[in-house]
Design a protein around this motif. Structure first.
Motif, PDB file in Angstrom:
ATOM      1  N   VAL A 192       0.833  -1.208   0.000  1.00  0.00           N
ATOM      2  CA  VAL A 192       0.000   0.000   0.000  1.00  0.00           C
ATOM      3  C   VAL A 192       0.866   1.256   0.000  1.00  0.00           C
ATOM      4  CG1 VAL A 192      -1.662   1.327   1.376  1.00  0.00           C
ATOM      5  CG2 VAL A 192      -1.970  -1.143   1.068  1.00  0.00           C
ATOM      6  N   LEU A 193       1.965   1.219   0.720  1.00  0.00           N
ATOM      7  CA  LEU A 193       2.825   2.406   0.779  1.00  0.00           C
ATOM      8  C   LEU A 193       3.457   2.692  -0.582  1.00  0.00           C
ATOM      9  CD1 LEU A 193       4.583   2.144   4.259  1.00  0.00           C
ATOM     10  CD2 LEU A 193       2.418   3.209   3.617  1.00  0.00           C
ATOM     11  N   ARG A 195       1.999   1.816  -3.497  1.00  0.00           N
ATOM     12  CA  ARG A 195       0.915   2.228  -4.396  1.00  0.00           C
ATOM     13  C   ARG A 195       0.511   3.677  -4.148  1.00  0.00           C
ATOM     14  NH1 ARG A 195      -4.665  -0.852  -5.794  1.00  0.00           N
ATOM     15  NH2 ARG A 195      -5.416   0.704  -7.270  1.00  0.00           N
ATOM     16  N   THR A 196       0.615   4.123  -2.906  1.00  0.00           N
ATOM     17  CA  THR A 196       0.260   5.514  -2.596  1.00  0.00           C
ATOM     18  C   THR A 196       1.471   6.432  -2.692  1.00  0.00           C
ATOM     19  OG1 THR A 196       0.621   5.068  -0.255  1.00  0.00           O
ATOM     20  CG2 THR A 196      -1.627   4.857  -1.058  1.00  0.00           C
ATOM     21  N   SER A 197       2.575   5.894  -3.228  1.00  0.00           N
ATOM     22  CA  SER A 197       3.797   6.681  -3.413  1.00  0.00           C
ATOM     23  C   SER A 197       4.370   7.209  -2.111  1.00  0.00           C
ATOM     24  CB  SER A 197       3.574   7.853  -4.381  1.00  0.00           C
ATOM     25  OG  SER A 197       3.057   7.388  -5.593  1.00  0.00           O
ATOM     26  N   PHE A 198       3.995   6.599  -1.012  1.00  0.00           N
ATOM     27  CA  PHE A 198       4.650   6.999   0.232  1.00  0.00           C
ATOM     28  C   PHE A 198       6.090   6.490   0.207  1.00  0.00           C
ATOM     29  CE2 PHE A 198       5.658   6.593   4.789  1.00  0.00           C
ATOM     30  CZ  PHE A 198       5.412   7.901   5.150  1.00  0.00           C
ATOM     31  N   GLY A 230      -7.540  -4.619   7.782  1.00  0.00           N
ATOM     32  CA  GLY A 230      -8.789  -4.156   7.173  1.00  0.00           C
ATOM     33  C   GLY A 230      -8.651  -2.756   6.587  1.00  0.00           C
ATOM     34  N   ILE A 231      -7.913  -1.895   7.283  1.00  0.00           N
ATOM     35  CA  ILE A 231      -7.701  -0.536   6.769  1.00  0.00           C
ATOM     36  C   ILE A 231      -6.923  -0.591   5.462  1.00  0.00           C
ATOM     37  CG2 ILE A 231      -6.518   1.643   7.201  1.00  0.00           C
ATOM     38  CD1 ILE A 231      -7.120   1.232  10.198  1.00  0.00           C
ATOM     39  N   ALA A 234      -9.190  -1.631   2.758  1.00  0.00           N
ATOM     40  CA  ALA A 234     -10.134  -0.580   2.373  1.00  0.00           C
ATOM     41  C   ALA A 234      -9.462   0.440   1.467  1.00  0.00           C
ATOM     42  CB  ALA A 234     -10.700   0.096   3.626  1.00  0.00           C
ATOM     43  N   VAL A 235      -8.209   0.777   1.761  1.00  0.00           N
ATOM     44  CA  VAL A 235      -7.481   1.726   0.910  1.00  0.00           C
ATOM     45  C   VAL A 235      -7.309   1.132  -0.487  1.00  0.00           C
ATOM     46  CG1 VAL A 235      -5.240   2.836   0.546  1.00  0.00           C
ATOM     47  CG2 VAL A 235      -6.278   2.855   2.820  1.00  0.00           C
ATOM     48  N   THR A 238     -10.625   1.025  -2.395  1.00  0.00           N
ATOM     49  CA  THR A 238     -11.045   2.355  -2.838  1.00  0.00           C
ATOM     50  C   THR A 238     -10.253   2.777  -4.077  1.00  0.00           C
ATOM     51  OG1 THR A 238     -11.517   2.905  -0.548  1.00  0.00           O
ATOM     52  CG2 THR A 238     -11.410   4.733  -2.089  1.00  0.00           C
ATOM     53  N   LEU A 239      -8.963   2.520  -4.048  1.00  0.00           N
ATOM     54  CA  LEU A 239      -8.154   2.881  -5.210  1.00  0.00           C
ATOM     55  C   LEU A 239      -8.546   2.027  -6.423  1.00  0.00           C
ATOM     56  CD1 LEU A 239      -4.680   3.258  -3.465  1.00  0.00           C
ATOM     57  CD2 LEU A 239      -6.022   5.060  -4.550  1.00  0.00           C
ATOM     58  N   ARG A 241     -11.440   0.764  -7.095  1.00  0.00           N
ATOM     59  CA  ARG A 241     -12.727   1.216  -7.599  1.00  0.00           C
ATOM     60  C   ARG A 241     -12.559   2.483  -8.424  1.00  0.00           C
ATOM     61  NH1 ARG A 241     -15.113   0.272  -2.837  1.00  0.00           N
ATOM     62  NH2 ARG A 241     -14.669   2.383  -2.167  1.00  0.00           N
ATOM     63  N   GLU A 242     -11.728   3.378  -7.915  1.00  0.00           N
ATOM     64  CA  GLU A 242     -11.668   4.688  -8.538  1.00  0.00           C
ATOM     65  C   GLU A 242     -10.659   4.738  -9.671  1.00  0.00           C
ATOM     66  OE1 GLU A 242     -11.225   7.548  -5.439  1.00  0.00           O
ATOM     67  OE2 GLU A 242     -13.109   6.964  -4.492  1.00  0.00           O
ATOM     68  N   HIS A 243      -9.713   3.847  -9.631  1.00  0.00           N
ATOM     69  CA  HIS A 243      -8.663   3.897 -10.638  1.00  0.00           C
ATOM     70  C   HIS A 243      -8.004   2.521 -10.709  1.00  0.00           C
ATOM     71  CE1 HIS A 243      -5.780   6.026 -13.220  1.00  0.00           C
ATOM     72  NE2 HIS A 243      -4.874   5.188 -12.718  1.00  0.00           N
TER      73      HIS A 243
ATOM     74  N   LEU B 193     -10.382   6.901   7.051  1.00  0.00           N
ATOM     75  CA  LEU B 193     -11.171   5.677   7.166  1.00  0.00           C
ATOM     76  C   LEU B 193     -12.572   5.869   6.600  1.00  0.00           C
ATOM     77  CD1 LEU B 193     -10.150   4.186  10.630  1.00  0.00           C
ATOM     78  CD2 LEU B 193      -9.162   3.813   8.374  1.00  0.00           C
ATOM     79  N   THR B 196     -12.236   5.983   2.682  1.00  0.00           N
ATOM     80  CA  THR B 196     -12.002   4.682   2.068  1.00  0.00           C
ATOM     81  C   THR B 196     -13.116   3.699   2.433  1.00  0.00           C
ATOM     82  OG1 THR B 196     -10.656   4.037   3.969  1.00  0.00           O
ATOM     83  CG2 THR B 196      -9.495   4.949   2.077  1.00  0.00           C
ATOM     84  N   PHE B 198     -13.870   2.428   5.067  1.00  0.00           N
ATOM     85  CA  PHE B 198     -13.596   1.459   6.122  1.00  0.00           C
ATOM     86  C   PHE B 198     -14.592   1.674   7.263  1.00  0.00           C
ATOM     87  CE2 PHE B 198     -11.299  -0.203   9.851  1.00  0.00           C
ATOM     88  CZ  PHE B 198     -11.080  -1.489   9.390  1.00  0.00           C
ATOM     89  N   ALA B 234      -0.351  10.422   2.200  1.00  0.00           N
ATOM     90  CA  ALA B 234      -0.087   9.788   0.905  1.00  0.00           C
ATOM     91  C   ALA B 234      -1.350   9.130   0.363  1.00  0.00           C
ATOM     92  CB  ALA B 234       1.034   8.758   1.048  1.00  0.00           C
ATOM     93  N   VAL B 235      -2.116   8.518   1.233  1.00  0.00           N
ATOM     94  CA  VAL B 235      -3.375   7.904   0.790  1.00  0.00           C
ATOM     95  C   VAL B 235      -4.321   8.975   0.262  1.00  0.00           C
ATOM     96  CG1 VAL B 235      -5.450   6.697   1.585  1.00  0.00           C
ATOM     97  CG2 VAL B 235      -3.191   5.901   2.324  1.00  0.00           C
ATOM     98  N   THR B 238      -3.115  10.367  -3.095  1.00  0.00           N
ATOM     99  CA  THR B 238      -3.313   9.415  -4.188  1.00  0.00           C
ATOM    100  C   THR B 238      -4.775   9.401  -4.621  1.00  0.00           C
ATOM    101  OG1 THR B 238      -1.547   8.078  -3.258  1.00  0.00           O
ATOM    102  CG2 THR B 238      -2.943   7.028  -4.910  1.00  0.00           C
ATOM    103  N   LEU B 239      -5.662   9.409  -3.646  1.00  0.00           N
ATOM    104  CA  LEU B 239      -7.093   9.438  -3.975  1.00  0.00           C
ATOM    105  C   LEU B 239      -7.456  10.744  -4.686  1.00  0.00           C
ATOM    106  CD1 LEU B 239      -8.571   7.852  -0.726  1.00  0.00           C
ATOM    107  CD2 LEU B 239      -8.568   6.849  -3.013  1.00  0.00           C
ATOM    108  N   GLU B 242      -6.270  10.578  -8.284  1.00  0.00           N
ATOM    109  CA  GLU B 242      -6.932   9.625  -9.161  1.00  0.00           C
ATOM    110  C   GLU B 242      -8.431   9.867  -9.227  1.00  0.00           C
ATOM    111  OE1 GLU B 242      -5.692   5.720  -8.048  1.00  0.00           O
ATOM    112  OE2 GLU B 242      -3.571   6.190  -8.398  1.00  0.00           O
ATOM    113  N   HIS B 243      -8.947  10.492  -8.217  1.00  0.00           N
ATOM    114  CA  HIS B 243     -10.395  10.692  -8.194  1.00  0.00           C
ATOM    115  C   HIS B 243     -10.709  11.839  -7.241  1.00  0.00           C
ATOM    116  CE1 HIS B 243     -14.552   9.330  -8.783  1.00  0.00           C
ATOM    117  NE2 HIS B 243     -14.733   9.712  -7.534  1.00  0.00           N
TER     118      HIS B 243
END
Lengths: 246, 246
Positions: A192-193, A195-198, A230-231, A234-235, A238-239, A241-243, B193, B196, B198, B234-235, B238-239, B242-243
């Motif tokens: 996730v880090l 993918r979110t470019s962290f 779970g968090i 969810a991230v 969400t990504l 779904r949106e992209h 949360l 996303t 959650f 970062a989350v 990114t969101l 992308e959206h």
């Protein structure tokens, strides 16, 4: 064991203090209260301050002299805020409590507390085996009698508990996440880090190490790790779904 | 060292108890008293019970919320007689005092005591890092608030005295995040949360409570909290990229 330990109050002036002492005693599992010539007892103020420890007042022994109150005791510990005046062996409350808990198996023991204004006099201290000195702030060492009894009873209770269960532990047995579950979490977190470019490939840095150190130190329980996973899900969802990823 | 340790009383009903607490504190070398919405203060009864500790009352800080009273603290210890209800790490007074004396070298620490009748509520305990449980006679565990503060202050004083012995110098100097920084982190976390999904408005559940409990227990250092905030940023970025939010 605790039933062999008595608190003796000498010429207490304020009956309210007798009640407060009874309450402090019962809080810590003691119930033998002896009163040497109290100014007023029984007394409504004593009963009121005793709250739920009225039974200790009802059973309290009222006597005319300190000698009577300690006659059957094998160890008598006098309390005084005058440090080192009496040439008796000096103990702090913790040390006294630990010794008393050992000895109370085999005989009666008394802690003696003096008058509100002037404590125990020299003759009274001389009848004691030990001098208990409660360490406190030297610029304001003014413990009242109920406070002093409270601290002593608390140390007695602690020593009694420790004697009963030598391996007293405050640890909870929470179901901590297993190492392998943590490893999966770290993989997921890294995904996730990135993918979110962290985390950026050219500048990896030590952030994953630092996060691992933090989470390992904090030791999430299984359910907590479930929430953290779970968090991350969810991230990602969400990504997605949106992209959606290519 | 002791000046970095504060006693916080939440919604104290009887002003006499505030005075008794001030006295108990000063006996043991503490002087930082914070009052959250006391029913009556200043008050003659408080002054009378404080005896020679009136200076602590004069300097006491009165605030409207527990959050204000602990905002700059790195360690917050809530006291409750309800054992094991909160799933916070449980400590006895001696253990808590020893840890606090180590940490007080580097930051502010709060011991929080609740209302006379019902103590601290669940939400208040949830903002704490640790749960202090004072062991007492199970058939009469009714310590009043001044007695409870007295015992805690006594353990702090003992630990401080022991720490002054030359051999005792294992101090932590981790710059833990302050309470107010944690509060901002929780706001940020909740925002992410929700975004996303959650957390879904119709099914809020207790996940935020559980997360708060976990992070409070684990006590992130400042740099670690910085990383966690960075991940949330970062989350969000990114969101946004992308959206974008409507």
């Amino acid at each position: 064991m605790l039933s062999n330990i008595r608190i003796v109050l000498v010429e207490t002036f304020h009956p309210g203090n007798i009640g407060a002492v009874a309450r402090a005693m019962k809080n810590m599992g003691l119930n033998q209260l002896w009163l040497v010539s109290p100014r007023a007892f029984p007394d409504d103020e004593a009963t009121s301050r005793a709250a739920g420890a009225k039974d200790l007042l009802d059973q309290a022994r009222c006597v005319d002299s300190l000698q009577e109150a300690i006659a059957d005791c094998q160890l008598v510990i006098g309390t005084s805020a005058r440090e080192r005046t009496f040439n008796l062996p000096l103990m702090d409350a913790e040390t006294a409590a630990k010794q008393v808990i050992q000895e109370a198996v085999s005989g009666e023991i008394a802690f003696v507390f003096g008058r509100e204004t002037m404590g125990l006099n020299n003759a009274e201290m001389l009848t004691c085996n030990r001098h208990l000195f409660i360490d406190a702030n030297p610029i304001y060492p003014v413990l009242n009698i109920a406070q002093a009894v409270q601290l002593v009873c608390y140390e007695i209770w602690k020593a009694a508990q420790a004697a009963q269960q030598p391996s007293f532990s405050t640890q909870e047995d929470a179901p901590y996440a297993r190492h392998a579950e943590m490893a999966l979490f770290y993989e997921h977190l890294e995904r996730v880090l990135r993918r979110t470019s962290f985390i950026i490939p050219q500048h990896e840095g030590r952030v994953l190490d630092k996060l691992q150190r933090y989470f390992n130190r904090s030791r999430p329980e299984k359910t907590e790790l479930g929430i953290l996973r779970g968090i991350l899900n969810a991230v990602e969802e969400t990504l997605d779904r949106e992209h959606p990823p290519q």
